[in-house]
Design an enzyme around this catalytic site. Structure first.
Site, PDB file in Angstrom:
ATOM      1  N   GLY A  13      16.059 -39.908   1.077  1.00 45.06           N
ATOM      2  CA  GLY A  13      16.589 -41.049   1.828  1.00 45.06           C
ATOM      3  C   GLY A  13      17.223 -42.151   0.996  1.00 45.06           C
ATOM      4  N   ILE A  20      15.681 -48.580   1.352  1.00 40.02           N
ATOM      5  CA  ILE A  20      14.229 -48.748   1.216  1.00 40.02           C
ATOM      6  C   ILE A  20      13.685 -47.678   0.266  1.00 40.02           C
ATOM      7  CG2 ILE A  20      12.034 -48.648   2.457  1.00 40.02           C
ATOM      8  CD1 ILE A  20      13.467 -49.953   4.859  1.00 40.02           C
ATOM      9  N   ASP A  64      20.562 -31.971   3.877  1.00 37.16           N
ATOM     10  CA  ASP A  64      20.758 -32.545   5.206  1.00 37.16           C
ATOM     11  C   ASP A  64      19.538 -32.105   6.006  1.00 37.16           C
ATOM     12  OD1 ASP A  64      21.360 -32.826   7.950  1.00 37.16           O
ATOM     13  OD2 ASP A  64      23.507 -32.846   7.501  1.00 37.16           O
ATOM     14  N   ALA A  95      20.555 -42.162  14.734  1.00 31.90           N
ATOM     15  CA  ALA A  95      20.910 -42.061  16.152  1.00 31.90           C
ATOM     16  C   ALA A  95      22.396 -42.373  16.250  1.00 31.90           C
ATOM     17  CB  ALA A  95      20.105 -43.056  16.981  1.00 31.90           C
ATOM     18  N   TYR A 157      17.504 -51.420  20.089  1.00 33.09           N
ATOM     19  CA  TYR A 157      16.919 -50.352  19.266  1.00 33.09           C
ATOM     20  C   TYR A 157      16.808 -49.064  20.097  1.00 33.09           C
ATOM     21  CZ  TYR A 157      14.396 -48.553  15.205  1.00 33.09           C
ATOM     22  OH  TYR A 157      14.021 -47.834  14.091  1.00 33.09           O
ATOM     23  N   LYS A 164      10.979 -43.416  16.871  1.00 30.69           N
ATOM     24  CA  LYS A 164       9.955 -43.957  15.958  1.00 30.69           C
ATOM     25  C   LYS A 164       8.556 -43.810  16.566  1.00 30.69           C
ATOM     26  CE  LYS A 164      12.409 -45.445  12.372  1.00 30.69           C
ATOM     27  NZ  LYS A 164      12.483 -44.596  11.157  1.00 30.69           N
ATOM     28  N   ARG A 194      18.402 -55.705   5.249  1.00 29.46           N
ATOM     29  CA  ARG A 194      19.824 -55.346   5.263  1.00 29.46           C
ATOM     30  C   ARG A 194      20.073 -54.134   4.355  1.00 29.46           C
ATOM     31  NH1 ARG A 194      23.955 -57.545   7.356  1.00 29.46           N
ATOM     32  NH2 ARG A 194      23.048 -59.572   7.730  1.00 29.46           N
ATOM     33  N   LEU A 196      22.238 -49.933   4.422  1.00 24.43           N
ATOM     34  CA  LEU A 196      23.361 -49.252   5.075  1.00 24.43           C
ATOM     35  C   LEU A 196      23.036 -48.958   6.530  1.00 24.43           C
ATOM     36  CD1 LEU A 196      24.686 -46.687   2.429  1.00 24.43           C
ATOM     37  CD2 LEU A 196      25.790 -48.790   3.219  1.00 24.43           C
TER      38      LEU A 196
END
Ligand code: NAD
Ligand code: 0WE
Length: 258
Positions: A13, A20, A64, A95, A157, A164, A194, A196
């Site tokens: 990730g 993160i 992927d 999403a 969201y 989630k 903040r 991507l």
């Protein structure tokens, strides 16, 4: 000596220095872990390779997470470098952008719902399934990233909130399943940052302001603060913890009114 000395950690990730997962990678490397990374696609590979080298890692594998073949190949290739894996960090969500805004029911679709579940929740199980053999007999630890939208409604969201919620339930079922093998599974629910994944979310700036004001710490959290909790959770210092969701959000989640 760091508290992750001699641990092998696979980080899924990283897309940029704002990710993160990058905060987590840096904290884990600081505590002595050996790192391997995956890159979602060829476009990201060279960037991730550069970041990996900053962590003394030359292992960057394509993955992927919507592709079972690629997930299996990650562990087949990792086997050339390591004889076991101690830590898997899953820091991936997706999403359709059009479904992350406006009226939930107007905008949700069967395909978009499936996509959010597949990339943002099932992929965590898929990585655990494929990595299970390499995690045997190691007190291994799996970690994923969630958000408050799993358990409270957050404007826009929408379909991600349901994904989630599924991810957090997944943490519990995976923890129950893998506990007898000494493998722990936890999530960190991070406050807004903040990255991507936050770019292009309408009103993100307003959300950051709002949570800054409403959180007891009166500020937003950083990827380094999430990274430190992640390093702790993945380490033997957290050997008694599994199936849990830890909030790294400046206390925002428990406030009733400001
Ligand atoms: P980011 O854009 O840096 O990371 C998202 C990652 O998901 C990227 O590396 C991207 O390549 C990867 N990804 C998406 N689809 C993929 C696919 N099909 N296969 C492989 N990889 C794929 O953003 P981030 O904010 O660091 O997001 C990481 C995690 O943190 C996500 O699960 C997100 O939901 C969660 N989170 C983010 C925030 C926030 O405000 N930024 C808050 C709480 C939780
Ligand atoms: O989990 C997330 C965002 C995940 C995400 C982001 C994108 C943007 C680009 C998933 N899929 C996509 N698809 C894209 O095309 N967060 C916790 C950050 C976030 O996103 C929000 C938030 C917060 C916080 C969306 C609406 C409202 C709040």
């Amino acid at each position: 000596m760091g508290f992750l000395e001699n641990k092998n950690a696979l980080i899924v990730g990283v897309a940029s220095t704002r990710s993160i997962a990058w905060g987590i990678a840096k904290a884990m490397q600081r505590e002595g872990a050996n790192l391997a990374f995956t890159a979602q696609n060829e476009k990201l590979t060279s960037r991730v390779e550069k970041l990996a080298s900053e962590c003394d890692s030359d292992i960057v594998l394509p993955c992927d997470v919507s592709n079972d073949e690629e997930i299996n190949q990650v562990f087949e290739k990792l086997d050339d470098y390591w004889d076991h894996v101690d830590i898997i960090v899953h820091s991936v969500a997706f999403a359709n952008k059009e479904e992350l805004e406006g009226d939930y029911l107007d905008n949700v679709t069967r395909e978009g719902f499936k996509m959010a579940q597949d990339i943002s929740s099932y992929s965590f199980s898929a990585l655990a399934k494929a990595g299970r053999n390499m995690m045997q007999g190691r007190n291994a630890s799996l970690l994923t990233l969630s958000y408050l939208g799993a358990v409270r409604t957050i404007p826009n969201y929408n379909v991600m909130g349901i994904a989630k919620a599924s991810l957090e339930a997944n943490v519990r079922y995976m923890a129950q399943c893998l506990g007898p093998e000494g493998i722990r599974v936890n999530a960190i629910s991070a406050g807004p940052i903040r990255t991507l994944a936050a770019a292009g979310i309408s009103d993100f700036r307003e959300m950051l302001k709002y949570s800054e004001n409403a959180s007891p710490l009166k500020r937003n959290v950083t990827i380094d603060e999430v990274g430190n909790v992640a390093a702790f959770l993945a380490s033997d210092l957290a050997s008694g913890m599994t199936g849990d969701v830890l909030y790294v959000d400046g206390g925002y989640h428990m406030v009733g009114m400001v």
